[in-house]
Structure formats: structure tokens, C-alpha cells
Scaffold this active site. Structure first.
Site, mmCIF file in Angstrom:
data_model
loop_
_atom_site.group_PDB
_atom_site.id
_atom_site.type_symbol
_atom_site.label_atom_id
_atom_site.label_comp_id
_atom_site.label_asym_id
_atom_site.label_seq_id
_atom_site.Cartn_x
_atom_site.Cartn_y
_atom_site.Cartn_z
ATOM 1 N N TYR A 146 0.811 -1.209 0.000
ATOM 2 C CA TYR A 146 0.000 0.000 0.000
ATOM 3 C C TYR A 146 0.850 1.269 0.000
ATOM 4 C CZ TYR A 146 -4.570 -2.170 0.824
ATOM 5 O OH TYR A 146 -5.736 -2.869 0.703
ATOM 6 N N LYS A 195 3.708 -15.401 3.351
ATOM 7 C CA LYS A 195 3.962 -16.198 2.145
ATOM 8 C C LYS A 195 5.478 -16.455 2.109
ATOM 9 C CE LYS A 195 2.549 -18.123 -1.718
ATOM 10 N NZ LYS A 195 1.673 -19.314 -1.736
ATOM 11 N N ASP A 227 -2.310 -18.525 1.476
ATOM 12 C CA ASP A 227 -3.282 -19.275 0.665
ATOM 13 C C ASP A 227 -3.996 -20.331 1.508
ATOM 14 O OD1 ASP A 227 -0.808 -20.502 0.822
ATOM 15 O OD2 ASP A 227 -0.759 -21.203 -1.258
ATOM 16 N N ASP A 251 -6.048 -7.142 4.314
ATOM 17 C CA ASP A 251 -7.180 -6.543 3.606
ATOM 18 C C ASP A 251 -8.063 -7.654 3.034
ATOM 19 O OD1 ASP A 251 -8.776 -4.548 2.316
ATOM 20 O OD2 ASP A 251 -7.741 -5.032 0.441
ATOM 21 N N ASP A 255 -11.895 -9.311 4.658
ATOM 22 C CA ASP A 255 -13.166 -9.352 3.917
ATOM 23 C C ASP A 255 -13.739 -10.770 3.923
ATOM 24 O OD1 ASP A 255 -13.158 -6.640 3.224
ATOM 25 O OD2 ASP A 255 -13.834 -7.065 1.179
HETATM 26 C C1 IPM Z 1 -10.264 -1.450 3.939
HETATM 27 C C2 IPM Z 1 -10.538 -0.920 2.558
HETATM 28 C C3 IPM Z 1 -9.406 0.023 2.151
HETATM 29 C C4 IPM Z 1 -8.129 -0.790 2.183
HETATM 30 C C5 IPM Z 1 -9.596 0.695 0.778
HETATM 31 C C6 IPM Z 1 -10.888 1.492 0.748
HETATM 32 C C7 IPM Z 1 -8.432 1.550 0.394
HETATM 33 O O1 IPM Z 1 -10.685 -1.954 1.652
HETATM 34 O O2 IPM Z 1 -10.178 -0.639 4.886
HETATM 35 O O3 IPM Z 1 -10.136 -2.667 4.077
HETATM 36 O O4 IPM Z 1 -7.817 -1.503 1.225
HETATM 37 O O5 IPM Z 1 -7.408 -0.714 3.186
HETATM 38 MG MG MG Z 2 -10.663 -3.892 2.507
#
Ligand code: IPM
Ligand code: MG
Length: 360
Positions: A146, A195, A227, A251, A255
Site C-alpha cells: 500500500y 507467504k 493461501d 485486507d 473481507d
Molecule cells: C479497507 C478498505 C481500504 C483498504 C480501501 C478502501 C483503500 O478496503 O479498509 O479494508 O484496502 O485498506
Molecule cells: Mg478492505
């Protein structure tokens, strides 16, 4: 106590969900004799519209002058919003990355808990959901891909894009320490995700995590490849307590973890620096498709406010009260659309906030 809270409502559903979290905080203040002073600030798309940039020095300074930051969500529809016609460094997300860096928020705590009331919303097999799970993803937030150097250029006549993944020993050590500290207050297990079979940054990560582990003999440490971790999350999520990992892996895995709780609308998050200062926001996005329709689930933001009470203000009873109120409202059968199931009562964003406040 008097606390100064910087409030960034943001874009999309941000204003609605933050309004509900403030409703709950105000109830906490009234009940426990505190005062919360709010300073509303712009960031992301709202800041682009007002100032031409997603993050201003004024917003950063006002956050630094506060005890904590409460945030909604930023960004719009990437296909249709004019914000995404701007160069990448002027888009809403650049504001979010900028504020994380400017405030030194290197540790992102994302607790993923399957509420028993919502087991039906978990997309995993019943036999897996029945075991429940309660994990915390500790995501490194200010390093890695990032924030590494990036560029797109023609090299020998071929368009080439480069992103770099860099971690220093010190960056790895401080996030590992946070993970072990949190694990000591939980079930004393850390899974470090990397990894290391391919990446140098992961091999250094593993070495430093092993060193830090020596300071925490009570904590069980395991290393898991990213993975395999993605696979284990849907196969047997109950095995995880604290998962610590670098920015991009965190990240993606957070999710995935959020989805198995039933809805991303349930997941809070805290981004902290070395002190008690933190930025608290739901893990989900700005959901522009349902913005302004009173359909959003405010629970993740309300639970983020509870994390703020717990981690930044040391208000343990107050944080417990908010979390208990959320469970009570779920027990009473109230649901927003995203977690609705048969026999429950569907409510909007504002009513969900009022119900939770009323249960404090
Ligand atoms: C999160 C989001 C952010 C990230 C995006 C919006 C830049 O996906 O906070 O997980 O990738 O960190
Ligand atoms: Mg995210």
C-alpha cells in the site's frame, strides 16, 4: 470524563451510520456521566467536493487534537462517480491511506465474531457454523504494498507497472507485539500469516515474529501461509484466535472473515498507533447503492464506537454496555435488511440505532 471525538461521517452510507453511533454514544454519556465533544471533519469524496482534495492538513490537525476519531466510510461508485476520473492520488481512498499514515495508525484490529442470533446468516455449512468462531485479525496498516514505491512506465517499449512490498524489522516487530498483547487478553493463540515460501518480506516477517514470541511464552504461535489461511477460514474458522498479517493479506482475509459472520455490516474496526489514540470505523464500505435510504446496518459503526470506549477511553463498563445492548436488540428479533431472516422484525438504520440506545 470529557472526551474530544473527531467525527468523519464521510460518503455514501457514512453519515447515516455515524449519526446512529453518536446517538448511542450520547446515551452512554448521559447514563455514565461523561461528556463527548464532537468536531465534524471532511475526508474522502466529501472533502474533494468541498476542498478539491480528499484530505486536508486541517482535518489531520483536528484529528491529532482529539482523543479519538470516529469514521463512517468514504468513496463512491467507482464506475460512475466523478471522483474516480481524478488521478489516483486525489481520489477518496487516497484520503483514507493518507490519514492512516499521517496519524501513524499501524495496527488495524478487526474482530470477527459469529453472533449466535445470526448463525442462520453464516454462509458456511451448518456443522461449521454450529461451532461458532471469535477471532481478531491484526492487520498491519501503514506498510507493505500500500505504501511502497509504485510507478507505471514504458520500459524497452513495454508498458510496465511496478508496486513494491517493503517491511522493516521495526515495522514487523511493533505489529507483532500488538498481536501478542491482544492474544494475552484473549485465548492466547497467535497465527502469523505470510507467504514465506516465496517472499523475502515474509521470511523477515516470520523471523521477527518468532523473536517477539519468545517474550510471550504463554502464547501459542503458529505460522500459516496466506493461501492456506484463506482455505482454513472457511473450513474451520473456530481454530483462530488472533491472526496477524501484513497490510494486503489482511485486507483480503478480513473481507473473507467478515463474510462468514453473515454480513460485513456487523464488523467494527480500530486502527491504533503506539498510544491509546485510534480511528474507529466499520470494516465495510460506503455502499453508495443504498445511501440515503435508511437501509444501512449501523451495528458495525456502533460496535466501533464501543471499541473506542474500550481502547482509547478505558471505559470498559460503557463498552460492555454497548455490546450487550447490540446483543439484546438482536435477541429481541430486530434486523436490518442485510441480516434479515424469517420471523424477525425488519427495521431501518435510524430505528436500529434508537433501539440499541434504548437498551443502554
Ligand atoms: C479497507 C478498505 C481500504 C483498504 C480501501 C478502501 C483503500 O478496503 O479498509 O479494508 O484496502 O485498506
Ligand atoms: Mg478492505
Amino acid at each position: 470524563m470529557i472526551k474530544k471525538i473527531a467525527v468523519i461521517k464521510g460518503d455514501g452510507i457514512g453519515p447515516e451510520i455515524v449519526t446512529e453511533a453518536m446517538k448511542v454514544l450520547d446515551k452512554v454519556a448521559e447514563k455514565y456521566g461523561h461528556r463527548f465533544d464532537y468536531t465534524q471533519l471532511l475526508m474522502g469524496g466529501a472533502s474533494i467536493d468541498a476542498n478539491g482534495v480528499p484530505l486536508t492538513d486541517e482535518t489531520i490537525a483536528a484529528c491529532k487534537a482529539s482523543d479519538a476519531v470516529l469514521m463512517g466510510s468514504i468513496g463512491g461508485d467507482t464506475n460512475t462517480s466523478p471522483w474516480y476520473k481524478l488521478p489516483a492520488n486525489l481520489r477518496p481512498e487516497a484520503g483514507l491511506l493518507g490519514i492512516r499514515k499521517a496519524l501513524g495508525l499501524f495496527a488495524n484490529l478487526r474482530p470477527c465474531l459469529l453472533y449466535k442470533q445470526l448463525a442462520g446468516a453464516c454462509p458456511l455449512k451448518e456443522s461449521i457454523a454450529a461451532k461458532g468462531f471469535d477471532m481478531l485479525i491484526m492487520r498491519e496498516l501503514t506498510g507493505g504494498l500500500y505504501f511502497g514505491e509504485r510507478k507505471t512506465e514504458e520500459i524497452n517499449g513495454v508498458m510496465t507497472a511496478i508496486d513494491t512490498l517493503t517491511y522493516t524489522e521495526a515495522e514487523i516487530r511493533r505489529i507483532a507485539v500488538k498481536a501478542f498483547e491482544v492474544a494475552m487478553k484473549r485465548r492466547k493463540k497467535v497465527t502469523s500469516v505470510d507467504k514465506a515460501n516465496v517472499l523475502d518480506s515474509s521470511r523477515l516477517w516470520r523471523k521477527v515474529v518468532n523473536e517477539v514470541a519468545k517474550e510471550y511464552p504463554e502464547v501459542t504461535l503458529e505460522h500459516m501461509l496466506v493461501d492456506n489461511s484463506a482455505m482454513q477460514l472457511v473450513k474451520d474458522p473456530a481454530q483462530f484466535d488472533v491472526m496477524v498479517t501484513e497490510n494486503m493479506f489482511g485486507d483480503i482475509l478480513s473481507d473473507e472473515a467478515s463474510m462468514i459472520t453473515g454480513s460485513i455490516g456487523m464488523l467494527p474496526s480500530a486502527s491504533m498507533n503506539e498510544t491509546k489514540f485510534g480511528l474507529y470505523e466499520p470494516s465495510g464500505g460506503s455502499a453508495p447503492d443504498i445511501a440515503g435510504q435508511d437501509k444501512a446496518n449501523p451495528i458495525a459503526t456502533i460496535l466501533s464506537a464501543a471499541m473506542m470506549l474500550r481502547y482509547s477511553f478505558d471505559m470498559t463498563d460503557e463498552a460492555d454496555a454497548v455490546e450487550t445492548a447490540v446483543e439484546a436488540v438482536l435477541d429481541q428479533g430486530y434486523r436490518t435488511g442485510d441480516i434479515m431472516s424469517e420471523g424477525c422484525t425488519k427495521v431501518g438504520c435510524a430505528e436500529m440505532g434508537s433501539l440499541i440506545a434504548a437498551n443502554i
